[in-house]
Design a protein around this motif. Structure first.
Motif, PDB file in Angstrom:
ATOM      1  N   GLY A  70      14.610  18.556  50.502  1.00 21.12           N
ATOM      2  CA  GLY A  70      16.044  18.846  50.517  1.00 21.12           C
ATOM      3  C   GLY A  70      16.920  17.782  49.897  1.00 21.12           C
ATOM      4  O   GLY A  70      18.110  17.699  50.223  1.00 21.12           O
ATOM      5  N   ARG A  71      16.382  16.950  49.052  1.00 21.48           N
ATOM      6  CA  ARG A  71      17.241  15.938  48.427  1.00 21.48           C
ATOM      7  C   ARG A  71      16.755  15.567  47.024  1.00 21.48           C
ATOM      8  O   ARG A  71      16.755  14.395  46.675  1.00 21.48           O
ATOM      9  CB  ARG A  71      17.366  14.704  49.307  1.00 21.48           C
ATOM     10  CG  ARG A  71      16.077  14.117  49.686  1.00 21.48           C
ATOM     11  CD  ARG A  71      16.116  13.044  50.768  1.00 21.48           C
ATOM     12  NE  ARG A  71      17.275  12.213  50.812  1.00 21.48           N
ATOM     13  CZ  ARG A  71      17.311  11.031  51.451  1.00 21.48           C
ATOM     14  NH1 ARG A  71      16.229  10.583  52.052  1.00 21.48           N
ATOM     15  NH2 ARG A  71      18.403  10.316  51.489  1.00 21.48           N
ATOM     16  N   THR A  72      16.349  16.558  46.245  1.00 18.68           N
ATOM     17  CA  THR A  72      15.945  16.250  44.866  1.00 18.68           C
ATOM     18  C   THR A  72      17.119  16.538  43.930  1.00 18.68           C
ATOM     19  O   THR A  72      18.251  16.245  44.251  1.00 18.68           O
ATOM     20  CB  THR A  72      14.679  17.045  44.447  1.00 18.68           C
ATOM     21  OG1 THR A  72      14.931  18.412  44.677  1.00 18.68           O
ATOM     22  CG2 THR A  72      13.479  16.588  45.212  1.00 18.68           C
ATOM     23  N   GLY A  73      16.831  17.096  42.780  1.00 17.62           N
ATOM     24  CA  GLY A  73      17.890  17.389  41.816  1.00 17.62           C
ATOM     25  C   GLY A  73      18.512  16.113  41.285  1.00 17.62           C
ATOM     26  O   GLY A  73      17.837  15.103  41.103  1.00 17.62           O
ATOM     27  N   GLN A  74      19.843  16.112  41.119  1.00 18.09           N
ATOM     28  CA  GLN A  74      20.531  14.985  40.483  1.00 18.09           C
ATOM     29  C   GLN A  74      20.432  13.694  41.296  1.00 18.09           C
ATOM     30  O   GLN A  74      20.698  12.618  40.794  1.00 18.09           O
ATOM     31  CB  GLN A  74      22.000  15.322  40.312  1.00 18.09           C
ATOM     32  CG  GLN A  74      22.703  15.460  41.661  1.00 18.09           C
ATOM     33  CD  GLN A  74      24.160  15.819  41.525  1.00 18.09           C
ATOM     34  OE1 GLN A  74      24.527  16.499  40.586  1.00 18.09           O
ATOM     35  NE2 GLN A  74      24.974  15.363  42.447  1.00 18.09           N
ATOM     36  N   LEU A  75      20.032  13.830  42.610  1.00 23.69           N
ATOM     37  CA  LEU A  75      20.016  12.647  43.453  1.00 23.69           C
ATOM     38  C   LEU A  75      18.812  11.755  43.196  1.00 23.69           C
ATOM     39  O   LEU A  75      18.782  10.615  43.606  1.00 23.69           O
ATOM     40  CB  LEU A  75      20.020  13.077  44.928  1.00 23.69           C
ATOM     41  CG  LEU A  75      21.268  13.864  45.306  1.00 23.69           C
ATOM     42  CD1 LEU A  75      21.037  14.674  46.542  1.00 23.69           C
ATOM     43  CD2 LEU A  75      22.432  12.906  45.490  1.00 23.69           C
ATOM     44  N   LEU A  76      17.808  12.303  42.523  1.00 21.71           N
ATOM     45  CA  LEU A  76      16.620  11.498  42.290  1.00 21.71           C
ATOM     46  C   LEU A  76      16.909  10.450  41.223  1.00 21.71           C
ATOM     47  O   LEU A  76      17.248  10.782  40.095  1.00 21.71           O
ATOM     48  CB  LEU A  76      15.486  12.394  41.798  1.00 21.71           C
ATOM     49  CG  LEU A  76      14.485  12.836  42.838  1.00 21.71           C
ATOM     50  CD1 LEU A  76      13.378  13.609  42.170  1.00 21.71           C
ATOM     51  CD2 LEU A  76      13.912  11.648  43.593  1.00 21.71           C
ATOM     52  N   ASN A 109      15.283  23.670  57.776  1.00 19.23           N
ATOM     53  CA  ASN A 109      14.412  23.746  56.599  1.00 19.23           C
ATOM     54  C   ASN A 109      15.007  24.687  55.553  1.00 19.23           C
ATOM     55  O   ASN A 109      14.917  24.442  54.352  1.00 19.23           O
ATOM     56  CB  ASN A 109      12.997  24.172  57.008  1.00 19.23           C
ATOM     57  CG  ASN A 109      12.260  23.028  57.687  1.00 19.23           C
ATOM     58  OD1 ASN A 109      12.546  21.854  57.429  1.00 19.23           O
ATOM     59  ND2 ASN A 109      11.316  23.345  58.561  1.00 19.23           N
ATOM     60  N   GLU A 110      15.629  25.740  56.032  1.00 19.78           N
ATOM     61  CA  GLU A 110      16.285  26.655  55.094  1.00 19.78           C
ATOM     62  C   GLU A 110      17.442  25.932  54.377  1.00 19.78           C
ATOM     63  O   GLU A 110      17.601  26.035  53.161  1.00 19.78           O
ATOM     64  CB  GLU A 110      16.813  27.877  55.843  1.00 19.78           C
ATOM     65  CG  GLU A 110      17.450  28.889  54.917  1.00 19.78           C
ATOM     66  CD  GLU A 110      17.006  30.300  55.233  1.00 19.78           C
ATOM     67  OE1 GLU A 110      15.796  30.527  55.426  1.00 19.78           O
ATOM     68  OE2 GLU A 110      17.873  31.160  55.300  1.00 19.78           O
ATOM     69  N   MET A 111      18.236  25.190  55.140  1.00 14.33           N
ATOM     70  CA  MET A 111      19.342  24.433  54.537  1.00 14.33           C
ATOM     71  C   MET A 111      18.805  23.397  53.541  1.00 14.33           C
ATOM     72  O   MET A 111      19.406  23.151  52.485  1.00 14.33           O
ATOM     73  CB  MET A 111      20.162  23.710  55.619  1.00 14.33           C
ATOM     74  CG  MET A 111      21.007  24.609  56.476  1.00 14.33           C
ATOM     75  SD  MET A 111      22.170  25.588  55.502  1.00 14.33           S
ATOM     76  CE  MET A 111      21.614  27.232  55.866  1.00 14.33           C
ATOM     77  N   ALA A 112      17.663  22.781  53.902  1.00 17.88           N
ATOM     78  CA  ALA A 112      17.078  21.759  53.017  1.00 17.88           C
ATOM     79  C   ALA A 112      16.662  22.386  51.682  1.00 17.88           C
ATOM     80  O   ALA A 112      16.953  21.841  50.607  1.00 17.88           O
ATOM     81  CB  ALA A 112      15.867  21.114  53.693  1.00 17.88           C
ATOM     82  N   LYS A 114      18.433  23.408  45.736  1.00 15.94           N
ATOM     83  CA  LYS A 114      18.947  24.322  44.699  1.00 15.94           C
ATOM     84  C   LYS A 114      20.370  23.942  44.302  1.00 15.94           C
ATOM     85  O   LYS A 114      20.791  24.154  43.174  1.00 15.94           O
ATOM     86  CB  LYS A 114      18.979  25.762  45.222  1.00 15.94           C
ATOM     87  CG  LYS A 114      17.633  26.330  45.564  1.00 15.94           C
ATOM     88  CD  LYS A 114      17.204  27.340  44.514  1.00 15.94           C
ATOM     89  CE  LYS A 114      15.814  27.861  44.801  1.00 15.94           C
ATOM     90  NZ  LYS A 114      14.875  27.559  43.743  1.00 15.94           N
ATOM     91  N   LEU A 115      21.128  23.406  45.281  1.00 15.57           N
ATOM     92  CA  LEU A 115      22.558  23.156  45.053  1.00 15.57           C
ATOM     93  C   LEU A 115      22.860  21.697  44.725  1.00 15.57           C
ATOM     94  O   LEU A 115      24.022  21.288  44.698  1.00 15.57           O
ATOM     95  CB  LEU A 115      23.346  23.581  46.303  1.00 15.57           C
ATOM     96  CG  LEU A 115      23.166  25.049  46.726  1.00 15.57           C
ATOM     97  CD1 LEU A 115      23.807  25.303  48.077  1.00 15.57           C
ATOM     98  CD2 LEU A 115      23.759  25.984  45.670  1.00 15.57           C
ATOM     99  N   ASP A 116      21.797  20.904  44.507  1.00 18.44           N
ATOM    100  CA  ASP A 116      21.962  19.470  44.236  1.00 18.44           C
ATOM    101  C   ASP A 116      22.772  18.751  45.308  1.00 18.44           C
ATOM    102  O   ASP A 116      23.649  17.932  45.023  1.00 18.44           O
ATOM    103  CB  ASP A 116      22.611  19.238  42.857  1.00 18.44           C
ATOM    104  CG  ASP A 116      21.594  19.405  41.746  1.00 18.44           C
ATOM    105  OD1 ASP A 116      20.378  19.373  42.062  1.00 18.44           O
ATOM    106  OD2 ASP A 116      21.998  19.588  40.594  1.00 18.44           O
ATOM    107  N   ALA A 117      22.503  19.072  46.551  1.00 19.10           N
ATOM    108  CA  ALA A 117      23.106  18.342  47.673  1.00 19.10           C
ATOM    109  C   ALA A 117      21.985  17.595  48.399  1.00 19.10           C
ATOM    110  O   ALA A 117      20.807  17.800  48.108  1.00 19.10           O
ATOM    111  CB  ALA A 117      23.793  19.322  48.616  1.00 19.10           C
ATOM    112  N   ASP A 118      22.369  16.711  49.318  1.00 16.90           N
ATOM    113  CA  ASP A 118      21.389  15.879  50.021  1.00 16.90           C
ATOM    114  C   ASP A 118      21.350  16.292  51.490  1.00 16.90           C
ATOM    115  O   ASP A 118      22.300  16.048  52.240  1.00 16.90           O
ATOM    116  CB  ASP A 118      21.803  14.409  49.881  1.00 16.90           C
ATOM    117  CG  ASP A 118      20.808  13.460  50.536  1.00 16.90           C
ATOM    118  OD1 ASP A 118      19.939  13.934  51.302  1.00 16.90           O
ATOM    119  OD2 ASP A 118      20.907  12.244  50.294  1.00 16.90           O
ATOM    120  N   ILE A 119      20.238  16.887  51.932  1.00 19.43           N
ATOM    121  CA  ILE A 119      20.156  17.405  53.301  1.00 19.43           C
ATOM    122  C   ILE A 119      20.296  16.290  54.334  1.00 19.43           C
ATOM    123  O   ILE A 119      20.761  16.526  55.449  1.00 19.43           O
ATOM    124  CB  ILE A 119      18.836  18.200  53.523  1.00 19.43           C
ATOM    125  CG1 ILE A 119      18.901  19.023  54.820  1.00 19.43           C
ATOM    126  CG2 ILE A 119      17.632  17.272  53.583  1.00 19.43           C
ATOM    127  CD1 ILE A 119      19.893  20.109  54.870  1.00 19.43           C
TER     128      ILE A 119
END
Ligand code: NAD
Ligand code: UPG
Length: 449
Positions: free
Chosen positions: A439-445, A226-229, A234-239
């Motif tokens: 853990g998968r928002t940001g640019q991936l949405l 959950n911490e990584m997610a 924050k880092l625009d990565a996909d958990i």
């Protein structure tokens, strides 16, 4: 072989049914008279796949008895299992009053040697307390000539697959310093130990700690993910990509690394807190476990923060469809369920909830009664009607492949807050739905046309 089990909850009832199925005569003792009378009629108080069949099948034979009369169970069997609850005390430590009450009961009625096996999850040193309670009681009765042994045999079953877990345990921990007890327990578990030797023998204190250590390790994996997610967002990565990437390493593995809205249930939250208390009272600062617990508490608020963020804090008067009330799929258990934290936050903000769960509707009604801001719906489709968005909290199989197009037509806004990452945001977006995952928002949405 005759066995008596105190406590007919998830652990006691399932273990009793599985022992009876193997051919043993099992006497189940519980102080809850209503529960016992329902069980005698073949009514199962909990939802657990396969359990009803086992209880009904064996309850009609001589193999499975239910009673509130402890003396019957104590007289019948040389092995007495304690499988009663160990709920959290006010300071988080495990409350041993039920365990000690059973110890007293056994010592009050026994007339010959008894093997007492603690199956409840208990802090290190509990068997010493059980032993002391029994010695004291026997002394009061003037029967300190009677002998007994107290051993530990913790349970590792998971709710939702309890029957399968008990039938095919991946390990059987026997914590004892008594050779006779070890022989008796090895014989008892022989039908479940045929494929390869699953029995791991150790001293009582190590067995007690093994149970807490297992749950704390699993809880740590979840809080870590959950911490990584949260960081991935924050880092625009996909958990979800990260999960697959790290799970491929056999030293990490794919199990128990699903990010989500935090762990719930009757075990992890209570056992992590009890372990923290135990460490503190032993003069040790459990830094890792404190962090595991804190991350989990915060994670239960992540979904509400996403909802509030999307609606810019304008929640009052809105209605949310909620899919999933139980703390995990395949159970009706709502103890420490993340759904409860979410509903409390939505209500606090002035929203209404239209909820659906395949098994936990009665449990939800029992907990909350009638409330204007909670409507319990007959189906997952009905929950969507007049809702401003859908929120998924529990990953039941029946939620996994919804008719997105129909969903879009019914919801006021085509939005899903997915607390268990069961939907692919890209697939959903093709059907016109915006999915907020963990853990998968940001640019991936993907943006909606
Ligand atoms: N639920 C799980 O998945 C699970 C798995 C492994 C271990 N455990 C541990 O096993 C223990 C039992 O958990 P559970 O979920 O089965 O609890 P539960 O609350 O479902 O059931 C406990 C039962 O014990 C009965 N009881 C209380 N005092 C009694 C007494 N003096 N005599 C007879 N019966 C009495 C209660 O009436 C109740 O029916 C706990 O220590 C728990 O941490 C639970
Ligand atoms: O990758 C994962 C796995 C689980 N969970 C959550 O963790 C909680 C607990 O799940 P699970 O462990 O499957 O259920 P329990 O029935 O609580 O079983 C745990 O607690 C029992 C009681 O001690 C032990 O016997 C089991 O071995 C241990 O898995 C649930 O809220 C799950 O949603 C996650 O968030 N991510």
């Amino acid at each position: 072989m005759n066995i008596t089990i105190f406590g007919t909850g998830y652990v006691g009832l399932v273990q009793a049914a599985v022992f009876a199925e193997a051919g043993y005569n099992v006497t189940c003792v519980d102080i809850d008279a209503e529960k016992v009378s329902r069980l005698k009629k073949g009514e199962i108080p909990i939802y657990e796949p396969g359990l009803e069949h086992l209880v009904k099948e064996n309850g009609t034979t001589e193999r499975l008895h239910f009673t509130t009369d402890a003396s019957v169970g104590i007289a019948r069997s040389s092995i007495q299992f304690i499988a009663v609850g160990t709920p959290p005390d006010e300071d988080g430590s495990a409350d041993l009053k039920h365990v000690l009450a059973v110890a007293k009961e056994i010592a009050s009625h026994m007339e010959e040697h008894r093997i007492v096996v603690v199956k409840s999850t208990v802090p290190v040193g509990t068997s010493d307390q059980v032993r002391a309670m029994m010695l004291r009681t026997l002394k009061e009765r003037g029967r300190d000539d009677l002998t007994f042994d107290v051993s530990s045999n913790p349970e590792f079953l998971k709710e939702g697959s309890a029957v399968a877990d008990c039938t095919k345990p991946d390990r059987i921990i026997i914590g004892t310093e008594c050779a006779e007890t070890e022989r008796a327990l090895r014989e008892l578990y022989a039908p479940f130990n045929r494929n390869h030797d699953k029995i791991i023998s150790m001293d009582v204190r190590s067995a007690e700690l093994t149970k807490y250590a297992a749950n704390c390790m699993l809880a740590t994996k979840i809080s870590f993910m959950n911490e990584m997610a949260n960081l991935a967002e924050k880092l625009d990565a996909d958990i979800e990509k990260v999960r697959l990437g790290i799970g491929a390493d056999p030293r990490i593995g794919y199990h128990f690394i699903y990010p989500g809205v935090g762990y719930g249930g009757s075990c992890f939250p209570k056992d992590v807190r009890a372990m923290i208390r135990l460490a503190q009272t032993s003069g040790y600062d459990p830094m890792v476990l404190n962090a595991v617990e804190q991350r989990n508490e915060q994670q239960k608020h992540v979904l509400f923060a996403k909802i509030s963020g999307h609606f810019e804090g304008d929640i009052e008067g809105k209605t949310f469809a909620l899919w999933g009330l139980s703390f995990k799929p395949n159970t009706n258990d709502m103890r420490e369920a993340p759904s409860r934290v979410l509903m409390a936050a939505l209500w606090q903000a002035g929203a209404k909830v239209r909820a659906y769960d395949p098994e936990a509707m009665d449990e939800c009604r029992r907990i909350y009664g009638d409330r204007e801001d909670l409507l319990l719906c007959a189906s997952k489709e009905e929950a969507l009607e007049e809702a401003d968005a859908l929120v998924v909290v529990t990953e039941w199989k029946s939620f996994r492949a919804p008719d997105f197009e129909a969903m879009k037509r019914v919801l006021r806004n085509p939005i899903i807050f997915d607390g268990r990452n069961i939907y692919d945001p890209v697939v959903a977006s093709r059907k016109g739905l915006l999915v907020f995952s963990i853990g998968r928002t940001g640019q991936l949405l993907p943006s909606l046309e």
